[in-house]
Design an enzyme around this catalytic site. Structure first.
Site, PDB file in Angstrom:
ATOM      1  N   ASP A  33       0.865  -1.177   0.000  1.00  0.00           N
ATOM      2  CA  ASP A  33       0.000   0.000   0.000  1.00  0.00           C
ATOM      3  C   ASP A  33       0.909   1.237   0.000  1.00  0.00           C
ATOM      4  OD1 ASP A  33      -1.704   2.124   0.582  1.00  0.00           O
ATOM      5  OD2 ASP A  33      -3.000   0.914   1.874  1.00  0.00           O
ATOM      6  N   ARG A  69      -0.161  15.345  13.487  1.00  0.00           N
ATOM      7  CA  ARG A  69       0.543  14.905  12.289  1.00  0.00           C
ATOM      8  C   ARG A  69       0.712  16.069  11.310  1.00  0.00           C
ATOM      9  NH1 ARG A  69      -1.935  10.147   8.512  1.00  0.00           N
ATOM     10  NH2 ARG A  69      -3.407  11.841   8.128  1.00  0.00           N
TER      11      ARG A  69
HETATM   12  C1  LIG Z   1      -5.562   6.998   2.964  1.00  0.00           C
HETATM   13  C2  LIG Z   1      -5.263   5.547   2.966  1.00  0.00           C
HETATM   14  C3  LIG Z   1      -6.147   4.636   2.407  1.00  0.00           C
HETATM   15  C4  LIG Z   1      -7.453   5.118   1.811  1.00  0.00           C
HETATM   16  O1  LIG Z   1      -8.285   4.112   1.406  1.00  0.00           O
HETATM   17  P1  LIG Z   1      -9.603   4.448   0.563  1.00  0.00           P
HETATM   18  O2  LIG Z   1     -10.303   3.148   0.482  1.00  0.00           O
HETATM   19  O3  LIG Z   1      -9.165   4.948  -0.770  1.00  0.00           O
HETATM   20  O4  LIG Z   1     -10.361   5.484   1.308  1.00  0.00           O
HETATM   21  C5  LIG Z   1      -5.788   3.301   2.398  1.00  0.00           C
HETATM   22  N1  LIG Z   1      -4.619   2.891   2.932  1.00  0.00           N
HETATM   23  C6  LIG Z   1      -3.747   3.753   3.497  1.00  0.00           C
HETATM   24  C7  LIG Z   1      -2.453   3.264   4.053  1.00  0.00           C
HETATM   25  C8  LIG Z   1      -4.054   5.101   3.546  1.00  0.00           C
HETATM   26  O5  LIG Z   1      -3.212   5.960   4.113  1.00  0.00           O
END
Ligand SMILES: *Cc1c(COP(=O)(O)O)cnc(C)c1O
Length: 416
Positions: free
Chosen positions: A201, A375
């Protein structure tokens, strides 16, 4: 460093001119580009164009005439160089959460084809962003106890677990609370040595960290469009599938837009070749057009320059902050070494929420992460050294003079 030195750094800044690309209120120091990137001028013009001329006048012909139908791929191609991927390895679609689900399915199908009948482990980290954990939990429940086992390791134990557990590894490069970085290349190698597949991610990475997904042979990745990529609230996310892994894409959200020929309207599913089969339904053209225009802000800049500027901005902030007598109750929880953190700094304090609110009143926009984290994001495209210097002193003053001690700063909104 002094204020004069910060001003001098602005004069020498290679990225100083990119600030002009954004529509930011002059009196605001926006340290929240890691949560919601600001509005680029090009996005404003593009949305007007898409609304008034494309949708408004050209109506349905815009799917062909204005390339709407190709946006998931063409926006993916613009994201590719930012993450070190090949142009045909990235697709813009859905949210990070939905993309995680689809990629977990792909990885599981590949694991099953290698080891039919066996139970598949999903190794993830306790400190992961909650949506990643929730999706992994829901996925495990759907697959049942005999199909999948979720292994949740503490960040400190991750390397050991990577060398012991084999299956699917689901990790986030930047810890959203502390900003601590995981080493993608090293951990991907460890996982591959166990025969595992990795899903990274990159939500807090894309647009600020140098990445080389193809070279590192990362199998799958996802990332966010509305943080450092500045695509706007709820902008679609992206997913990445390594060329070699594209031979074996199999996921159950077989929407018509992932079909080989959606406009043949065949009653049976026949997947498109390559990454396009991970598209599910009709793309969100308004949001995706906004992201497409926002990505042009990266056209002339090198990711390495973005990285060094964001670290230098954070350093300027820290020097300014620590030049004051800051009480121990306010402490840095991000790694002290710049190489070990992303583009953010996090501090803990029992009144972090009230501090964030008090700072907002002074024009310094930060965010609060429950239970006690303040943050600050250092987006290199639009922040100046002078602003970061000023922000360091304003944070210091707010803490030392206890400017946050007021009941109006206690009220918590639904979104923090
Ligand atoms: C912001 C963020 C998301 C966002 O997920 P959505 O399903 O697009 O809202 C996911 N994973 C991480 C690590 C994030 O920081």
């Amino acid at each position: 460093m002094t204020l004069e030195a910060a001003i001098q750094r602005d004069r020498e800044d290679l990225l100083a001119s990119t600030r002009q690309l954004f529509d930011l209120p002059g009196d605001i120091i926006y340290l929240n580009g890691n949560s919601l990137g600001p509005l680029a001028k090009a996005v404003k013009y593009r949305l007007k164009e898409v609304l008034e001329r494309q949708w408004g006048e050209d109506l349905i012909s815009s799917w062909n005439r204005h390339g709407w139908i190709d946006l998931p791929l063409s926006v993916g191609k613009k994201i590719a160089p930012l993450i070190g991927a090949r142009p045909d390895e990235v697709l813009c679609c859905d949210s990070v959460s939905v993309n995680l689900f689809k990629l977990l399915c792909c990885a599981l199908n590949r694991e099953r084809s290698r080891q039919p009948g066996g139970k598949v482990n999903i190794l993830t980290q306790q400190e992961n962003f909650p949506t990643d954990l929730y999706i992994a939990q829901g996925f495990s429940e759907l697959m049942g106890d005999t199909g999948v086992e979720l292994v949740v390791a503490a960040e400190s134990d991750l390397k050991r677990q990577l060398q012991e557990v084999s299956g699917i590894v689901l990790l986030t490069q930047v810890n959203f609370r502390t900003g601590k970085l995981l080493d993608i290349e090293c951990m991907t190698n460890l996982a591959h040595e166990q025969g595992s597949l990795v899903i990274w991610d990159l939500s807090h990475s894309a647009g600020v960290l140098p990445l080389a997904l193809s070279d590192w042979q990362v199998d799958y990745a996802v990332g966010c469009g509305y943080k450092y990529l500045n695509g706007g609230p709820g902008a679609p996310a992206f997913l990445y599938v390594n060329q070699t892994s594209q031979q074996a894409i199999k996921q159950p959200l077989q929407g018509w837009m992932g079909h080989k020929a959606p406009f043949i309207f065949s009653p049976s599913y026949d997947p498109a070749a390559g990454i396009r089969q991970l598209q599910c339904g009709t793309p969100d053209i308004l949001s995706m057009s906004a992201l497409d225009a926002a990505l042009d802000c990266f056209a002339e800049v090198a990711v390495a320059d973005l990285r060094s500027k964001s670290l230098a901005l954070a350093e300027t902030f820290l020097v300014s902050l620590w030049s004051n007598q800051i009480p121990n109750s306010f402490s840095l929880i991000s790694p002290v070494s710049p190489a070990e953190r992303g583009a953010q700094l996090s501090f803990s304090h029992v009144s972090a929420h009230a501090i964030s609110q008090a700072l907002a009143e002074q024009g310094v926009i930060t965010d609060f992460r429950s239970p006690d984290v303040l943050r600050l994001g250092f987006s290199p495209l639009f922040l100046s050294f002078q602003q970061c210097w000023k922000a360091g002193n304003l944070v210091a003053r707010t803490i030392i003079e206890k400017l946050y001690l007021n009941s109006r700063f206690e009220l918590q909104n639904r979104v923090t």
